[in-house]
Write a protein that holds these residues in place. Structure first.
Motif: not given
Length: 255
Positions: A50, A53-54, A56-58, A76, A79-80, A83
């Protein structure tokens, strides 16, 4: 204004590091993975997944978008959540989660955001220290496993990045003119223990970070933890530890 950013991160001794730090040309953020101990999460992923991935989204929006830090975090998380909704029960309140602390320099301003207990610490040129931190986790009525689960992502308790995008709007935020700022830093709660637990003044923490590097702060924290009598503090005797120092470039002198 460009920044010099120095950072270090280290896991709990013998553990896996669930902290993560990312730095860009004008921003840095620290994530600190958090999930209720022993609770079923409804998720096939672990906390480290988690957090990664967070991050990456940020990172993309922080590099390219002028949206507010709150709006970037809101998008973010949303979207996560979408996903991994196909494989996981994202309605489970114990889904993997993370604290968030972000700093960004833009248009002559320093922007800071703290969600959960990871602080941003700012030293102004006049010597004033500002601590921007969402400290609701320090004021819960109970810290039993069941109580913390009930308080999580609740207005009666605390908020953390997980599966509810609205958590972003519960962040503690601040904006300061950059020309008033001497230096600033970002920590996970395991990285801020010298001030939070061991009575180091924040000015000492920042000064020793600049002189000796962020890894020195982590080493001093480990020394203090090892010397602490069991049970003196609530919570874990050791924790993942992350420290980030940011210096506006015109304050950095050549060696």
């Amino acid at each position: 204004m460009p920044l010099e950013i120095r950072h270090a991160t280290e896991p709990t001794p013998g553990g896996v590091n669930e902290d993560l730090v990312i730095a860009g040309p004008n921003f840095a953020f620290v994530l600190d993975g958090a999930t209720a101990t022993g609770a079923p999460t409804g998720c096939i992923h672990d906390v480290a997944w988690y957090v990664g991935e967070l991050a990456t989204h940020l990172t993309g929006p922080l590099l390219t978008s002028k949206a507010s830090l709150v709006d970037i975090l809101h998008a973010s998380i949303g979207d996560l959540t979408a996903a991994h909704a196909r494989t996981c029960d994202v309605t489970n309140p114990d889904s993997p989660s993370s604290t968030v602390a972000i700093v960004r320099v833009a248009d002559g301003q320093l922007e800071a955001l703290s969600l959960a207990d990871s602080p941003v610490v700012v030293e102004r040129h006049d010597g004033e220290i500002l601590v921007i931190v969402d400290d609701r986790t320090s004021h819960l009525a109970s810290y039993t496993i069941d109580a913390v689960r009930a308080y999580r992502n609740s207005d009666n308790g605390f908020w953390v990045a997980s599966t509810k995008p609205e958590a972003a709007h519960k962040s503690v935020c601040a904006t300061l003119p950059l020309d008033e700022v001497k230096r600033f830093a970002v920590f996970s709660d395991g990285g801020s223990r010298l001030a939070d637990r061991y009575d180091w003044p924040w000015l000492r923490v920042l000064s020793e970070m600049e002189e000796f590097g962020p890894s020195h702060i982590i080493a001093e924290t480990r020394t203090a933890e090892r010397a602490t009598v069991a049970g003196r503090f609530r919570g874990k005797p050791h924790d993942d530890s992350t420290a980030v120092l940011c210096l506006p470039r015109d304050l950095v002198t050549a060696p």
